[in-house]
Design a protein around this motif. Structure first.
Motif, PDB file in Angstrom:
ATOM      1  N   ASN A   1       0.805  -1.224   0.000  1.00 54.41           N
ATOM      2  CA  ASN A   1       0.000   0.000   0.000  1.00 54.41           C
ATOM      3  C   ASN A   1       0.839   1.274   0.000  1.00 54.41           C
ATOM      4  O   ASN A   1       0.391   2.317  -0.463  1.00 54.41           O
ATOM      5  CB  ASN A   1      -0.990  -0.002   1.175  1.00 54.41           C
ATOM      6  CG  ASN A   1      -2.336  -0.565   0.737  1.00 54.41           C
ATOM      7  OD1 ASN A   1      -2.489  -0.980  -0.414  1.00 54.41           O
ATOM      8  ND2 ASN A   1      -3.313  -0.576   1.635  1.00 54.41           N
ATOM      9  N   LYS A   2       2.035   1.163   0.495  1.00 54.65           N
ATOM     10  CA  LYS A   2       2.956   2.295   0.410  1.00 54.65           C
ATOM     11  C   LYS A   2       3.254   2.588  -1.068  1.00 54.65           C
ATOM     12  O   LYS A   2       3.144   3.720  -1.526  1.00 54.65           O
ATOM     13  CB  LYS A   2       4.246   1.925   1.163  1.00 54.65           C
ATOM     14  CG  LYS A   2       5.249   3.033   1.337  1.00 54.65           C
ATOM     15  CD  LYS A   2       6.469   2.462   2.064  1.00 54.65           C
ATOM     16  CE  LYS A   2       7.524   3.507   2.281  1.00 54.65           C
ATOM     17  NZ  LYS A   2       7.187   4.452   3.361  1.00 54.65           N
ATOM     18  N   TRP A   3       3.571   1.527  -1.773  1.00 53.60           N
ATOM     19  CA  TRP A   3       3.819   1.682  -3.206  1.00 53.60           C
ATOM     20  C   TRP A   3       2.548   2.155  -3.923  1.00 53.60           C
ATOM     21  O   TRP A   3       2.586   3.040  -4.778  1.00 53.60           O
ATOM     22  CB  TRP A   3       4.281   0.340  -3.793  1.00 53.60           C
ATOM     23  CG  TRP A   3       4.283   0.320  -5.293  1.00 53.60           C
ATOM     24  CD1 TRP A   3       5.266   0.806  -6.108  1.00 53.60           C
ATOM     25  CD2 TRP A   3       3.243  -0.153  -6.147  1.00 53.60           C
ATOM     26  NE1 TRP A   3       4.904   0.637  -7.428  1.00 53.60           N
ATOM     27  CE2 TRP A   3       3.661   0.057  -7.467  1.00 53.60           C
ATOM     28  CE3 TRP A   3       1.996  -0.747  -5.920  1.00 53.60           C
ATOM     29  CZ2 TRP A   3       2.886  -0.302  -8.571  1.00 53.60           C
ATOM     30  CZ3 TRP A   3       1.221  -1.100  -7.013  1.00 53.60           C
ATOM     31  CH2 TRP A   3       1.666  -0.879  -8.321  1.00 53.60           C
ATOM     32  N   GLU A   4       1.437   1.559  -3.548  1.00 53.23           N
ATOM     33  CA  GLU A   4       0.150   1.880  -4.172  1.00 53.23           C
ATOM     34  C   GLU A   4      -0.185   3.363  -4.014  1.00 53.23           C
ATOM     35  O   GLU A   4      -0.718   3.987  -4.936  1.00 53.23           O
ATOM     36  CB  GLU A   4      -0.936   1.005  -3.534  1.00 53.23           C
ATOM     37  CG  GLU A   4      -2.336   1.219  -4.066  1.00 53.23           C
ATOM     38  CD  GLU A   4      -2.610   0.475  -5.352  1.00 53.23           C
ATOM     39  OE1 GLU A   4      -1.708   0.390  -6.204  1.00 53.23           O
ATOM     40  OE2 GLU A   4      -3.734  -0.025  -5.502  1.00 53.23           O
ATOM     41  N   ALA A   5       0.127   3.918  -2.862  1.00 53.18           N
ATOM     42  CA  ALA A   5      -0.164   5.328  -2.627  1.00 53.18           C
ATOM     43  C   ALA A   5       0.630   6.196  -3.601  1.00 53.18           C
ATOM     44  O   ALA A   5       0.103   7.146  -4.191  1.00 53.18           O
ATOM     45  CB  ALA A   5       0.176   5.697  -1.187  1.00 53.18           C
ATOM     46  N   GLY A   6       1.880   5.851  -3.799  1.00 60.42           N
ATOM     47  CA  GLY A   6       2.707   6.598  -4.744  1.00 60.42           C
ATOM     48  C   GLY A   6       2.203   6.450  -6.165  1.00 60.42           C
ATOM     49  O   GLY A   6       2.152   7.404  -6.945  1.00 60.42           O
ATOM     50  N   ARG A   7       1.779   5.256  -6.480  1.00 63.84           N
ATOM     51  CA  ARG A   7       1.263   4.993  -7.819  1.00 63.84           C
ATOM     52  C   ARG A   7      -0.023   5.787  -8.067  1.00 63.84           C
ATOM     53  O   ARG A   7      -0.212   6.389  -9.128  1.00 63.84           O
ATOM     54  CB  ARG A   7       1.005   3.486  -7.941  1.00 63.84           C
ATOM     55  CG  ARG A   7       0.119   3.130  -9.076  1.00 63.84           C
ATOM     56  CD  ARG A   7       0.675   2.169 -10.068  1.00 63.84           C
ATOM     57  NE  ARG A   7       2.003   2.400 -10.527  1.00 63.84           N
ATOM     58  CZ  ARG A   7       2.444   2.000 -11.725  1.00 63.84           C
ATOM     59  NH1 ARG A   7       1.648   1.382 -12.555  1.00 63.84           N
ATOM     60  NH2 ARG A   7       3.668   2.205 -12.092  1.00 63.84           N
ATOM     61  N   ALA A   8      -0.896   5.810  -7.057  1.00 67.41           N
ATOM     62  CA  ALA A   8      -2.157   6.541  -7.204  1.00 67.41           C
ATOM     63  C   ALA A   8      -1.877   8.031  -7.405  1.00 67.41           C
ATOM     64  O   ALA A   8      -2.526   8.696  -8.216  1.00 67.41           O
ATOM     65  CB  ALA A   8      -3.040   6.316  -5.985  1.00 67.41           C
ATOM     66  N   LEU A   9      -0.901   8.518  -6.681  1.00 69.86           N
ATOM     67  CA  LEU A   9      -0.496   9.918  -6.847  1.00 69.86           C
ATOM     68  C   LEU A   9      -0.039  10.179  -8.280  1.00 69.86           C
ATOM     69  O   LEU A   9      -0.486  11.132  -8.926  1.00 69.86           O
ATOM     70  CB  LEU A   9       0.692  10.217  -5.919  1.00 69.86           C
ATOM     71  CG  LEU A   9       0.456  10.940  -4.611  1.00 69.86           C
ATOM     72  CD1 LEU A   9       1.789  11.103  -3.880  1.00 69.86           C
ATOM     73  CD2 LEU A   9      -0.174  12.301  -4.859  1.00 69.86           C
ATOM     74  N   ALA A  10       0.844   9.342  -8.757  1.00 73.24           N
ATOM     75  CA  ALA A  10       1.392   9.528 -10.100  1.00 73.24           C
ATOM     76  C   ALA A  10       0.283   9.479 -11.143  1.00 73.24           C
ATOM     77  O   ALA A  10       0.249  10.280 -12.085  1.00 73.24           O
ATOM     78  CB  ALA A  10       2.427   8.444 -10.391  1.00 73.24           C
ATOM     79  N   LYS A  11      -0.635   8.560 -10.948  1.00 77.85           N
ATOM     80  CA  LYS A  11      -1.738   8.401 -11.895  1.00 77.85           C
ATOM     81  C   LYS A  11      -2.603   9.655 -11.906  1.00 77.85           C
ATOM     82  O   LYS A  11      -2.988  10.154 -12.959  1.00 77.85           O
ATOM     83  CB  LYS A  11      -2.592   7.218 -11.446  1.00 77.85           C
ATOM     84  CG  LYS A  11      -2.735   6.159 -12.487  1.00 77.85           C
ATOM     85  CD  LYS A  11      -3.354   4.935 -11.873  1.00 77.85           C
ATOM     86  CE  LYS A  11      -4.194   4.211 -12.872  1.00 77.85           C
ATOM     87  NZ  LYS A  11      -4.596   2.888 -12.381  1.00 77.85           N
ATOM     88  N   ASP A  12      -2.869  10.134 -10.699  1.00 80.93           N
ATOM     89  CA  ASP A  12      -3.703  11.307 -10.567  1.00 80.93           C
ATOM     90  C   ASP A  12      -3.063  12.516 -11.260  1.00 80.93           C
ATOM     91  O   ASP A  12      -3.720  13.271 -11.974  1.00 80.93           O
ATOM     92  CB  ASP A  12      -3.889  11.575  -9.070  1.00 80.93           C
ATOM     93  CG  ASP A  12      -4.975  12.587  -8.833  1.00 80.93           C
ATOM     94  OD1 ASP A  12      -6.147  12.225  -9.052  1.00 80.93           O
ATOM     95  OD2 ASP A  12      -4.639  13.733  -8.471  1.00 80.93           O
ATOM     96  N   VAL A  13      -1.771  12.656 -11.054  1.00 82.38           N
ATOM     97  CA  VAL A  13      -1.057  13.769 -11.677  1.00 82.38           C
ATOM     98  C   VAL A  13      -1.146  13.659 -13.200  1.00 82.38           C
ATOM     99  O   VAL A  13      -1.493  14.616 -13.895  1.00 82.38           O
ATOM    100  CB  VAL A  13       0.422  13.765 -11.222  1.00 82.38           C
ATOM    101  CG1 VAL A  13       1.257  14.729 -12.050  1.00 82.38           C
ATOM    102  CG2 VAL A  13       0.518  14.081  -9.737  1.00 82.38           C
ATOM    103  N   LEU A  14      -0.869  12.462 -13.715  1.00 83.95           N
ATOM    104  CA  LEU A  14      -0.913  12.263 -15.167  1.00 83.95           C
ATOM    105  C   LEU A  14      -2.303  12.532 -15.718  1.00 83.95           C
ATOM    106  O   LEU A  14      -2.465  13.191 -16.746  1.00 83.95           O
ATOM    107  CB  LEU A  14      -0.527  10.813 -15.496  1.00 83.95           C
ATOM    108  CG  LEU A  14       0.933  10.562 -15.813  1.00 83.95           C
ATOM    109  CD1 LEU A  14       1.186   9.063 -15.956  1.00 83.95           C
ATOM    110  CD2 LEU A  14       1.309  11.268 -17.124  1.00 83.95           C
ATOM    111  N   ILE A  15      -3.298  12.035 -15.023  1.00 82.94           N
ATOM    112  CA  ILE A  15      -4.674  12.201 -15.520  1.00 82.94           C
ATOM    113  C   ILE A  15      -5.051  13.683 -15.552  1.00 82.94           C
ATOM    114  O   ILE A  15      -5.670  14.141 -16.507  1.00 82.94           O
ATOM    115  CB  ILE A  15      -5.629  11.359 -14.650  1.00 82.94           C
ATOM    116  CG1 ILE A  15      -5.228   9.902 -14.812  1.00 82.94           C
ATOM    117  CG2 ILE A  15      -7.092  11.667 -14.983  1.00 82.94           C
ATOM    118  CD1 ILE A  15      -6.223   8.916 -15.137  1.00 82.94           C
TER     119      ILE A  15
END
Ligand code: PHE
Ligand code: ZN
Length: 849
Positions: free
Chosen positions: A547-561
């Protein structure tokens, strides 16, 4: 459109075989275009049925003669097999057929690869070798005699006798025909040994073509590690005196678990530091383990019919994932598996090819060796283990091995074992096997008087043929953190079974921050849109690495979107969080390398589509590029140190520790290349003494538009190594600019060393075309046209690989009208082919439907 209608097979139509087999003797007289196969089979009536229809499968065979109990007969031949009058009593069948391995380009049945004979029988390839009840619930011991001039003649089981030009083998373990194998060629073995825990000495051979002997050591060690692990963790021992692995250049899949004679795609077994990357080594270790583990989960206990494929594949994938977690880093392995699951299985489950983990119908079973059956099948086992707990899981497995050894089983048999050993009712859990589609998991939370409540709602959207969905049992692992970052509730399992369900946590002093679906405890899509502040908090404090990794991934996705939909600039809060995480030396380099990687462009397209936005591949491409450039600039001051700190100074080892460092240094290098025009990458390329660094340097150079010389040098160095050249081919397509992809593919496929008959080479180029989002979906439509051209060409030679690759088109309904029309036109052009294979026709038909 062509009117050939292919038969559909249904799970509900299962009938037990009319006859069983006591034993089989086969003689092969090898010859490239006129191999003779003699069979002698002892049939007995099946006491479990009164049906006495005698039918044997057979395709593309020339029948020379057939006898029942010594009397010549004239069976009725059809396209799919033969029927004959047979006694309602035990009898002996003898037949002689002729086949042509040299012209067999489908790579199914007996075929030739580089002058060597080999077989591939799963799922229904044995019927191209001789007439036989080619179904997994007919199991028999095999004796095999091979006559041929090749120095090495191999089959399943133990060798019993040999002489000049012949060899005989006996496999005492009853097996279905799909596990039969034969290999004949000029091969060299690397030999090892393993003593099982009860003292059986097993000889291990890894057979390769002359010249490849320096690429066998790692595979052999992986086999030894797998044998030991299966004893230690599952109590499973090997059961023959010999275990052979053979590397083959032309192979449709990764590898095959034939009893005692595993056959491997050379890309899934051959490795040396100079020719294979760290990722290749890890994959090889996993595949060796996977095929070895099949000896118990697949061979000793097999599938009753092909609808039960996940019984062996889901369980064996789960076991190989456990093995890799134990050998390497469990959290890194979990993240990689989830990345793969989302990229391939979620994509499949969300489109026209969605099907249950246990499908209920097919036209061509080869089309069901899918991410759903393998990867989602493994997730279902992981959920079951989490629900019953480790102790009960291993107790149930002991019962499974004991109760079903030597049998051909069903998912019902499997679940019954768990019900019997744990007393649990698994009827609702069973829906995971029958219901397709990835569940959406919606979450709401509230806090009052020290009690925190999480309310989950599950929703599965309709999939082809399944408009209505029922609630599933979903194990949701949850932990709670207090705002100061300490964990106030450690990982707790919420067992959801209703459509909507609440779980409460009391005795809290303030509203916690939830960490939901830890370890990715179920294959679902969590729809909760946490704030970016909360994601940054979890990225910094979550104790669950996934979930630590997932949080970073969700952030990155959100930024890209937001860059794509609102034209936002790259978000500096994200870049700051990334910088902090990347420089945190308490974190495993492999983990940091995963966290630096951006979500794939296909992942972004999938996410946009799910939120009702039509994805524009070019916009996704540009946003990803802009964000990468911004990342490079934002991290510019730490990149040189990051790169330097993760250099490995010891001799190359493909272990988790070293490969994590190389992965992180490689990620740093590709960012540096965006700043220095490729200077550092060229230096790494020139100094590289292993393929991991050579390839990461080459790809960084291509990124910086500075790869021309290195590409030429690479080709000069590796032109005689097929597996390495596959990398050279695919990298050029992967790294091409969207406008150039079609030209690059056209140029590469015109080369004399683009051999479309070799599935690895075909996938290297055409697979990379399908994987290049903005190139494949180029507005000119050239990507679609090229893909369709090549699928049509390959279908005439190799239907199985063609059908698999046609899934490049399965996301077509995500895109705009223009693209949909262009894709539809290509799919219809494929469908209109007079001679389209059953494999490709089923796939394209489902994609179009
Ligand atoms: N049974 C093989 C595996 O999973 C895969 C395979 C299927 C190989 C069909 C060849 C043909 O290990
Ligand atoms: Zn398998």
């Amino acid at each position: 459109m062509k009117d050939a209608v292919h038969q559909t097979f249904y799970l509900a139509d299962y009938q037990p075989p009319a006859y069983l087999i006591e034993d089989v003797t086969l003689t092969f007289r090898l010859s490239p275009r006129a191999t003779r196969v003699l069979s002698r089979i002892h049939f007995v009536p099946n006491p479990d049925t009164s049906d006495r229809t005698f039918f044997l499968h057979g395709e593309q065979l020339t029948l020379i003669s057939a006898k029942i109990d010594g009397h010549e007969i004239t069976p009725t031949l059809t396209d799919t097999g033969l029927t004959a009058e047979a006694p309602d009593a035990p009898f002996t069948w003898e037949a002689e057929v002729e086949i042509s391995p040299e012209t067999n380009t489908a790579l199914e049945g007996l075929y030739m690869s580089n002058g060597m004979y080999c077989t591939q029988c799963e799922a229904e390839g044995f019927r191209k070798i001789t007439y036989y009840p080619d179904r997994p619930d007919v199991m028999a011991p095999f004796s095999v005699r091979i006559e041929g001039e090749q120095p090495i003649l191999l089959s399943n089981g133990n060798p019993t006798a040999s002489g000049k030009g012949w060899a005989e083998w006996h496999d005492p373990w009853p097996k279905p025909a799909y596990l039969f194998a034969l290999v004949a060629g000029d091969l060299r073995a690397t030999t090892g040994s393993f003593t099982t825990r009860s003292g059986r000495d097993v000889t291990l051979n890894l057979w390769v073509r002359p010249g490849d002997e320096d690429k066998t050591a790692f595979g052999l060690q992986a086999l030894i590690d797998s044998m030991k692990w299966d004893e230690d963790v599952y109590g499973r021992e090997y059961d023959l005196d010999l275990f052979n692995i053979v590397a083959v250049s032309d192979f449709n899949m990764g590898a095959m678990e034939n009893k005692g004679l595993n056959i491997f795609n050379s890309s899934a077994v051959l490795a040396s530091p100079e020719t294979a990357t760290d990722a290749n080594f890890e994959r090889i270790e996993g595949i060796i383990a996977h095929e070895y583990f099949h000896n118990w989960t697949g061979n000793r206990i097999t599938c009753r019919d092909w609808f039960q494929l996940c019984l062996k594949e889901g369980l064996t994938v789960f076991r190989d994932q456990q093995f890799t977690s134990d050998m390497r880093s469990a959290s890194v392995k979990r993240i990689s598996d989830v990345l793969m699951l989302r990229a391939r299985q979620f994509r499949e489950d969300a489109g026209p090819l969605a099907h249950p983990v246990r499908p209920e119908q097919f036209q061509e079973i080869n089309n069901f060796y899918t991410a759903t059956i393998y990867e989602k099948g493994a997730e279902v086992i992981g959920m079951l283990k989490r629900l019953v707990g480790d102790r009960d899981y291993y107790r149930a497995l002991d019962v499974y091995f004991q109760r079903h050894d030597g049998h051909a089983c069903t998912i019902e048999d499997w679940l019954q074992v768990f019900e019997d050993t744990t007393g649990r009712d698994l009827s609702q859990f069973k829906r995971w096997y029958s219901q397709a589609g990835t569940p959406l998991l919606h979450v709401e939370d509230s806090f009052e008087d020290g009690t925190y409540t999480l309310t989950f709602r599950q929703e599965t959207r309709p999939t082809p043929g399944q408009p209505d969905k029922a609630p599933l049992v979903i194990p949701i692992a949850v932990g709670l953190l207090s705002p100061d970052g300490t964990e106030v509730v450690p990982t707790t399992l919420c067992e959801m079974s209703a459509a909507t369900q609440s779980f409460t946590f009391d005795g809290l002093t303030e509203k916690p921050i939830p960490s939901i679906l830890r370890e990715f405890s179920a294959p679902v899509i969590l729809t909760r849109q946490a704030s970016n502040a909360e994601r940054a908090f979890l990225l910094a404090h979550d104790t669950d690495p996934f979930n630590k990794w997932e949080a970073g991934r969700a952030l990155a996705k959100d930024v890209l979107i937001h860059m794509i939909t609102d034209g936002n600039a790259p978000d500096s809060a994200y870049l700051d969080a990334l910088k902090a995480m990347v420089s945190d030396e308490s974190l495993d380099p492999a983990f940091r390398a995963l966290a630096i990687a951006l979500p794939s462009q296909d992942d972004i397209a999938q996410t946009l589509h799910a939120s009702g936005v039509v994805p524009d591949p070019m916009a996704i491409h540009n946003a990803s590029k802009t964000l990468r450039q911004a990342t490079a600039e934002h991290l510019a001051d730490i990149l040189p140190d990051l790169y330097a700190a993760n250099q490995v100074h010891e001799a190359y080892q493909p272990n988790a520790d070293q490969s994590g460092k190389r992965a992180l240094a490689g990620a740093a290098l590709s960012l540096i290349a965006r700043l220095d025009g490729g200077k550092q990458a060229q230096a790494q390329y020139d100094a590289a003494d292993n393929m991991t660094q050579q390839l990461s340097a080459l790809s960084a150079l291509l990124l910086a538009d500075a790869g021309t010389d290195a590409l030429a040098a690479f080709e000069a160095q590796w032109k005689d190594d097929r597996l390495v050249m596959d990398k050279w081919f695919s990298l050029q397509v992967m790294m091409a600019k969207p406008d150039d992809v079609a030209d690059v593919v056209t140029r590469l496929t015109a080369r004399p060393d683009f051999d479309m008959r070799n599935p690895n080479r075909f996938r290297a180029v055409i697979g990379a075309l399908g994987g290049h989002l903005a190139g494949f979906h180029h507005p000119s439509g050239k990507g679609y046209e090229l893909m369709a051209d090549w699928l049509i060409k390959l279908d005439a030679l190799n239907p199985q690989t063609t059908a698999r690759m046609s899934s490049a088109f399965d996301t077509w309904k995500r895109f705009d009208e223009d693209r949909q029309q262009m894709i539809r036109a290509q799919l219809e052009r494929i469908m209109a082919r007079e001679t389209l294979s059953r494999d490709t026709s089923e796939m394209v038909g489902r994609i179009l439907a």
